[in-house]
Design a protein around this motif. Structure first.
Motif, mmCIF file in Angstrom:
data_model
loop_
_atom_site.group_PDB
_atom_site.id
_atom_site.type_symbol
_atom_site.label_atom_id
_atom_site.label_comp_id
_atom_site.label_asym_id
_atom_site.label_seq_id
_atom_site.Cartn_x
_atom_site.Cartn_y
_atom_site.Cartn_z
ATOM 1 N N TYR A 186 -99.927 4.987 -31.872
ATOM 2 C CA TYR A 186 -99.673 6.232 -32.970
ATOM 3 C C TYR A 186 -99.728 7.833 -32.939
ATOM 4 O O TYR A 186 -100.329 8.128 -31.698
ATOM 5 C CB TYR A 186 -100.471 5.906 -34.498
ATOM 6 C CG TYR A 186 -101.890 5.511 -34.230
ATOM 7 C CD1 TYR A 186 -102.716 5.257 -33.277
ATOM 8 C CD2 TYR A 186 -102.246 7.383 -34.350
ATOM 9 C CE1 TYR A 186 -103.719 5.053 -33.115
ATOM 10 C CE2 TYR A 186 -104.057 7.721 -33.993
ATOM 11 C CZ TYR A 186 -104.457 6.320 -33.126
ATOM 12 O OH TYR A 186 -105.709 6.701 -33.447
ATOM 13 N N ASP A 201 -103.294 2.906 -43.885
ATOM 14 C CA ASP A 201 -102.097 2.173 -43.306
ATOM 15 C C ASP A 201 -101.610 2.422 -41.636
ATOM 16 O O ASP A 201 -101.366 1.310 -41.065
ATOM 17 C CB ASP A 201 -101.221 3.484 -44.247
ATOM 18 C CG ASP A 201 -100.892 3.380 -45.102
ATOM 19 O OD1 ASP A 201 -101.949 1.920 -46.125
ATOM 20 O OD2 ASP A 201 -100.987 4.147 -45.909
ATOM 21 N N ARG A 202 -102.775 3.197 -40.978
ATOM 22 C CA ARG A 202 -102.034 3.502 -39.658
ATOM 23 C C ARG A 202 -103.150 1.980 -38.971
ATOM 24 O O ARG A 202 -102.180 1.436 -37.692
ATOM 25 C CB ARG A 202 -103.193 4.452 -39.015
ATOM 26 C CG ARG A 202 -102.568 5.577 -37.412
ATOM 27 C CD ARG A 202 -102.911 6.848 -37.969
ATOM 28 N NE ARG A 202 -104.274 7.099 -38.031
ATOM 29 C CZ ARG A 202 -104.019 8.831 -38.276
ATOM 30 N NH1 ARG A 202 -103.566 8.939 -39.139
ATOM 31 N NH2 ARG A 202 -106.273 8.605 -38.193
ATOM 32 N N GLU A 209 -104.324 9.125 -43.636
ATOM 33 C CA GLU A 209 -103.391 7.252 -43.891
ATOM 34 C C GLU A 209 -104.112 6.490 -42.686
ATOM 35 O O GLU A 209 -103.675 5.749 -42.087
ATOM 36 C CB GLU A 209 -101.758 7.298 -43.528
ATOM 37 C CG GLU A 209 -100.882 7.941 -44.271
ATOM 38 C CD GLU A 209 -99.778 7.967 -44.361
ATOM 39 O OE1 GLU A 209 -98.617 8.011 -45.263
ATOM 40 O OE2 GLU A 209 -99.397 8.508 -43.512
ATOM 41 N N GLY A 225 -100.461 -1.076 -39.594
ATOM 42 C CA GLY A 225 -99.882 -0.574 -39.137
ATOM 43 C C GLY A 225 -99.814 -1.203 -37.644
ATOM 44 O O GLY A 225 -98.767 -2.101 -36.947
ATOM 45 N N ASP A 266 -91.680 1.428 -47.621
ATOM 46 C CA ASP A 266 -92.247 2.625 -46.888
ATOM 47 C C ASP A 266 -92.428 1.561 -45.158
ATOM 48 O O ASP A 266 -91.927 0.371 -45.531
ATOM 49 C CB ASP A 266 -94.165 2.588 -47.449
ATOM 50 C CG ASP A 266 -94.520 1.339 -47.274
ATOM 51 O OD1 ASP A 266 -95.093 0.544 -46.594
ATOM 52 O OD2 ASP A 266 -95.875 1.438 -48.057
ATOM 53 N N ASP A 306 -92.277 6.641 -39.197
ATOM 54 C CA ASP A 306 -93.553 7.962 -40.454
ATOM 55 C C ASP A 306 -93.437 7.101 -41.835
ATOM 56 O O ASP A 306 -92.589 5.517 -41.932
ATOM 57 C CB ASP A 306 -92.133 9.004 -40.791
ATOM 58 C CG ASP A 306 -93.438 9.723 -42.022
ATOM 59 O OD1 ASP A 306 -94.271 9.667 -41.621
ATOM 60 O OD2 ASP A 306 -92.804 9.722 -43.161
ATOM 61 N N LEU A 307 -94.834 6.525 -41.348
ATOM 62 C CA LEU A 307 -95.193 6.315 -42.224
ATOM 63 C C LEU A 307 -95.210 5.697 -44.195
ATOM 64 O O LEU A 307 -94.431 4.967 -44.822
ATOM 65 C CB LEU A 307 -96.691 5.026 -42.161
ATOM 66 C CG LEU A 307 -97.489 5.156 -40.958
ATOM 67 C CD1 LEU A 307 -98.499 4.387 -41.191
ATOM 68 C CD2 LEU A 307 -96.840 3.592 -40.541
ATOM 69 N N GLY A 308 -94.859 7.393 -44.244
ATOM 70 C CA GLY A 308 -94.632 7.340 -45.729
ATOM 71 C C GLY A 308 -93.366 7.704 -45.572
ATOM 72 O O GLY A 308 -92.232 8.870 -45.997
ATOM 73 N N GLU A 348 -87.834 9.330 -40.091
ATOM 74 C CA GLU A 348 -88.555 9.598 -40.912
ATOM 75 C C GLU A 348 -87.550 9.917 -42.296
ATOM 76 O O GLU A 348 -87.018 10.248 -41.882
ATOM 77 C CB GLU A 348 -88.720 10.925 -39.514
ATOM 78 C CG GLU A 348 -88.882 12.125 -40.154
ATOM 79 C CD GLU A 348 -90.569 11.954 -41.218
ATOM 80 O OE1 GLU A 348 -91.299 12.213 -40.516
ATOM 81 O OE2 GLU A 348 -90.385 12.394 -42.353
ATOM 82 N N SER A 368 -98.026 9.498 -38.441
ATOM 83 C CA SER A 368 -99.091 9.231 -39.625
ATOM 84 C C SER A 368 -99.450 10.535 -39.966
ATOM 85 O O SER A 368 -99.893 11.546 -39.438
ATOM 86 C CB SER A 368 -99.933 7.860 -40.032
ATOM 87 O OG SER A 368 -100.316 8.077 -39.547
ATOM 88 N N ILE A 414 -96.204 5.081 -34.685
ATOM 89 C CA ILE A 414 -96.364 5.448 -36.197
ATOM 90 C C ILE A 414 -96.484 6.765 -36.008
ATOM 91 O O ILE A 414 -97.082 7.530 -35.201
ATOM 92 C CB ILE A 414 -97.178 4.617 -36.615
ATOM 93 C CG1 ILE A 414 -96.839 3.156 -36.202
ATOM 94 C CG2 ILE A 414 -97.988 5.527 -38.056
ATOM 95 C CD1 ILE A 414 -98.597 2.175 -37.209
#
Ligand code: CA
Length: 227
Positions: free
Chosen positions: A98, A86-87, A83, A90, A59, A52-54, A8, A79, A77
């Motif tokens: 997540y 993206d989730r 997002e 993932g 990334d 964390d994805l961001g 993170e 997120s 995850i």
């Protein structure tokens, strides 16, 4: 003591998460960017990853992709609400669960516990066979015609749930309950993403029949093989 790697970039959130994990009896290790996460993974061999994805630079999805190349470690995850795509990516890359930001740290700890518990105790010791497919529950192994298929914990749990009762139709909601252990926000596309992965893995061998069948408008079922 299980080691949890927390990836993170926001120091405040990283600290909060690792404090809660430590209080819950876990050993928490932090990484604040992608490359550091991969180094920390190699150095600490964590039992579970919260990511964390961001992240800046590399990334979170790239980190998951890199780690999945070498390991089936459970991954949760983190997120942002926005997002969603993206989730799903993932989960398709093999993440197990997540949590949407902003989240309560107690909820995250509960998810970590649930995922680790799922890995430790997958119910009664059993091995079942459906046609060429063998599901070895205590060893978390699935093989087709004797060759093992490399599944993540969530994928394994889905296959085991479906294959335990071939022909029975499960809704996506029931499958989510089966893999989560605890029911939080249900997100049925997650099941579709996992099934897509499982099919790809089963199908990586030539001329395999389809084992997990879509029941349109309802969910999925395991084929009654033999045929
Ligand atoms: Ca971030």
């Amino acid at each position: 003591m299980a080691t949890i790697l927390v990836v993170e970039d926001e120091p405040r959130i990283a600290r909060l998460v690792s404090d809660y994990l430590s209080q819950a009896g876990f050993r928490a290790v932090e990484a604040h960017d992608g490359p550091a996460a991969i180094d920390a993974y190699s150095a600490h061999r964590p039992d579970l990853l919260v990511i964390d994805l961001g992240l800046p630079g590399m990334d979170g999805l790239d980190v998951i992709r890199a780690i999945r190349l070498r390991s089936d470690v459970p991954i949760i995850i983190l997120s942002a609400r926005s997002e969603e795509t993206d989730r799903v990516v993932g989960l398709e890359l093999g993440a197990d669960d997540y949590v949407v930001k902003p989240f309560g740290p107690k909820e995250l700890v509960a998810r970590v516990r649930a995922l680790l518990r799922r890995m430790e105790s997958l119910g009664p010791e059993e091995v079942f066979r459906i046609g060429p497919v063998e599901v070895d529950v205590p060893r978390m192994r699935v093989s087709v015609d004797g060759s093992e298929i490399d599944l993540t914990p969530t994928e394994f749990q889905l296959v085991a749930t479906l294959a335990a009762q071939p022909g029975r139709v499960f809704t996506r909601g029931q499958l989510l309950d089966a893999v989560r252990g605890i029911s939080f926000e249900s997100y049925e596309r997650a099941v579709d993403a996992h099934v897509k992965n499982i099919r790809r893995k089963f199908g990586s061998k030539p001329r395999q029949p389809q084992f997990i069948l879509t029941v349109h408008g309802v969910g999925y079922k395991f084929a009654e093989v033999g045929s």
